[in-house]
Design a protein around this motif. Sequence first.
Motif, PDB file in Angstrom:
ATOM      1  N   UNK A   1       0.897  -1.345   0.092  1.00  0.00           N
ATOM      2  CA  UNK A   1       0.095  -0.199   0.095  1.00  0.00           C
ATOM      3  C   UNK A   1       0.993   1.154  -0.063  1.00  0.00           C
ATOM      4  N   UNK A   2       0.897   1.861  -1.181  1.00  0.00           N
ATOM      5  CA  UNK A   2       2.217   3.152  -1.206  1.00  0.00           C
ATOM      6  C   UNK A   2       1.576   4.186  -0.393  1.00  0.00           C
ATOM      7  N   UNK A   3       2.450   4.940   0.342  1.00  0.00           N
ATOM      8  CA  UNK A   3       2.388   6.173   1.217  1.00  0.00           C
ATOM      9  C   UNK A   3       2.724   7.448   0.401  1.00  0.00           C
ATOM     10  N   UNK A   4       2.065   8.070  -0.218  1.00  0.00           N
ATOM     11  CA  UNK A   4       2.508   9.401  -0.779  1.00  0.00           C
ATOM     12  C   UNK A   4       2.494  10.707  -0.294  1.00  0.00           C
ATOM     13  N   UNK A   5       3.039  11.788  -0.535  1.00  0.00           N
ATOM     14  CA  UNK A   5       2.961  12.941   0.169  1.00  0.00           C
ATOM     15  C   UNK A   5       2.307  13.863  -0.943  1.00  0.00           C
TER      16      UNK A   5
ATOM     17  N   UNK B   1     -16.485   5.487   5.155  1.00  0.00           N
ATOM     18  CA  UNK B   1     -15.300   4.462   4.491  1.00  0.00           C
ATOM     19  C   UNK B   1     -16.363   2.954   3.830  1.00  0.00           C
ATOM     20  N   UNK B   2     -17.185   2.749   4.671  1.00  0.00           N
ATOM     21  CA  UNK B   2     -17.971   1.538   4.544  1.00  0.00           C
ATOM     22  C   UNK B   2     -18.802   1.715   3.346  1.00  0.00           C
ATOM     23  N   UNK B   3     -19.465   3.067   3.056  1.00  0.00           N
ATOM     24  CA  UNK B   3     -20.326   3.423   1.794  1.00  0.00           C
ATOM     25  C   UNK B   3     -19.254   3.372   0.838  1.00  0.00           C
ATOM     26  N   UNK B   4     -17.958   4.010   0.703  1.00  0.00           N
ATOM     27  CA  UNK B   4     -17.100   4.211  -0.242  1.00  0.00           C
ATOM     28  C   UNK B   4     -16.392   2.822  -0.769  1.00  0.00           C
ATOM     29  N   UNK B   5     -16.379   1.948   0.396  1.00  0.00           N
ATOM     30  CA  UNK B   5     -15.403   0.723   0.323  1.00  0.00           C
ATOM     31  C   UNK B   5     -15.114   0.277  -1.046  1.00  0.00           C
TER      32      UNK B   5
ATOM     33  N   UNK C   1      -8.017   8.031  13.195  1.00  0.00           N
ATOM     34  CA  UNK C   1      -7.031   7.876  11.846  1.00  0.00           C
ATOM     35  C   UNK C   1      -6.351   6.267  11.883  1.00  0.00           C
ATOM     36  N   UNK C   2      -6.121   5.955  13.302  1.00  0.00           N
ATOM     37  CA  UNK C   2      -5.493   4.714  13.439  1.00  0.00           C
ATOM     38  C   UNK C   2      -6.603   3.349  13.027  1.00  0.00           C
ATOM     39  N   UNK C   3      -7.923   3.700  13.318  1.00  0.00           N
ATOM     40  CA  UNK C   3      -8.896   2.859  13.242  1.00  0.00           C
ATOM     41  C   UNK C   3      -8.934   2.668  11.620  1.00  0.00           C
ATOM     42  N   UNK C   4      -9.114   3.821  10.782  1.00  0.00           N
ATOM     43  CA  UNK C   4      -9.292   3.830   9.440  1.00  0.00           C
ATOM     44  C   UNK C   4      -8.213   2.996   8.732  1.00  0.00           C
ATOM     45  N   UNK C   5      -6.783   3.104   9.208  1.00  0.00           N
ATOM     46  CA  UNK C   5      -5.564   2.512   8.681  1.00  0.00           C
ATOM     47  C   UNK C   5      -5.720   1.071   8.891  1.00  0.00           C
TER      48      UNK C   5
ATOM     49  N   UNK D   1      -9.070  -4.715   4.889  1.00  0.00           N
ATOM     50  CA  UNK D   1      -9.937  -4.788   3.603  1.00  0.00           C
ATOM     51  C   UNK D   1      -9.037  -5.137   2.468  1.00  0.00           C
ATOM     52  N   UNK D   2      -7.669  -5.040   2.750  1.00  0.00           N
ATOM     53  CA  UNK D   2      -6.495  -5.233   1.459  1.00  0.00           C
ATOM     54  C   UNK D   2      -7.095  -4.130   0.642  1.00  0.00           C
ATOM     55  N   UNK D   3      -7.019  -2.967   0.898  1.00  0.00           N
ATOM     56  CA  UNK D   3      -7.168  -1.928   0.042  1.00  0.00           C
ATOM     57  C   UNK D   3      -5.653  -1.963  -0.649  1.00  0.00           C
ATOM     58  N   UNK D   4      -6.152  -1.564  -2.065  1.00  0.00           N
ATOM     59  CA  UNK D   4      -5.212  -1.273  -2.971  1.00  0.00           C
ATOM     60  C   UNK D   4      -4.526  -0.137  -3.599  1.00  0.00           C
ATOM     61  N   UNK D   5      -5.236   0.826  -3.088  1.00  0.00           N
ATOM     62  CA  UNK D   5      -4.855   2.163  -3.577  1.00  0.00           C
ATOM     63  C   UNK D   5      -3.840   2.767  -2.603  1.00  0.00           C
ATOM     64  N   UNK D   6      -3.644   4.392  -3.170  1.00  0.00           N
ATOM     65  CA  UNK D   6      -2.458   5.037  -2.052  1.00  0.00           C
ATOM     66  C   UNK D   6      -3.248   5.754  -1.018  1.00  0.00           C
ATOM     67  N   UNK D   7      -2.302   5.800  -0.065  1.00  0.00           N
ATOM     68  CA  UNK D   7      -2.638   6.897   1.009  1.00  0.00           C
ATOM     69  C   UNK D   7      -1.756   8.083   0.960  1.00  0.00           C
TER      70      UNK D   7
END
Length: 271
Positions: A1-5, A186-190, A219-223, A229-235
């Motif tokens: 899961x890439x973490x970007x700036x 998040x649950x609606x967008x998931x 923040x921690x709970x969302x992470x 959920x094995x999210x594949x996008x960037x954070x």
Amino acid sequence: MPVGLSSASVWPQPARAAFEMAADLGFDGVEVMVWADPVSQDVGALRRLSERYGVPVLSVHAPCLLITQRVWSADPEERLRRSVVAASELGASTVVVHPPFRWQRRYAERFGELVAELEETSGIAVAVENMYPLRPPNSLSRLHNGRFNGLSAFTPSPDPTEVGYRNYTLDLSHAAAAHMDVIELFKRMKDQLAHVHFADGTGAARDEHLVPGQGSQPCAELCEALAAEDYRGAVVLEVNTRKARTVQERMALLAESLLFTRRHLEPLPRG
């Protein structure tokens, strides 16, 4: 899961500083906020920065802020089209865009159709971001079942799930300003979540973009939910560092944000 700036995280420094700091701190890439900085509007210059610092462009944020209404074009459709072209030329997989403003009537009428067309023809995810109401301080937004139910500058509302798109950007700071439950959002967008703008907020009637852990958002709970959920996008860290008095202070805020994010994105042990 890439973490970007996000390059917005180094404002008022230019886009070049975002690439330099991302490389120095070990971010996985950069999101380019297209705005008044001429380099942010120049695909060739951005490509050279990416190559020089060895930092890929993960995403492009279309110029859709109030202060960027003349960047590239006065026509919001043209700005979005150019953002998709820029993302394609830079090798980015995502374009972040806000819902239309209410006064952009023609753009709003065909926004959903335009987003779908651009995704189909480019292969780029055009991820519509949740926003927040522009309201006077001390007034409260009214919520119904976790959704915004008041007047706003965006049509039909700051919550893009009320319309439904193929791809979403989830922004925690915006959710805080809108008094929305970010976990419910998040649950609606998931199933269509393509991108995350990571920051904190206190629920104040403004877009704060605090360093994660400095506000009241989960923040921690969302992470942990993203990892589960094995999210594949960037954070992408989109934090406010404009009060930093020195480069070292700004770097420290970004390093703290990156450490928090990576630590909480680690999958929990199974069994």
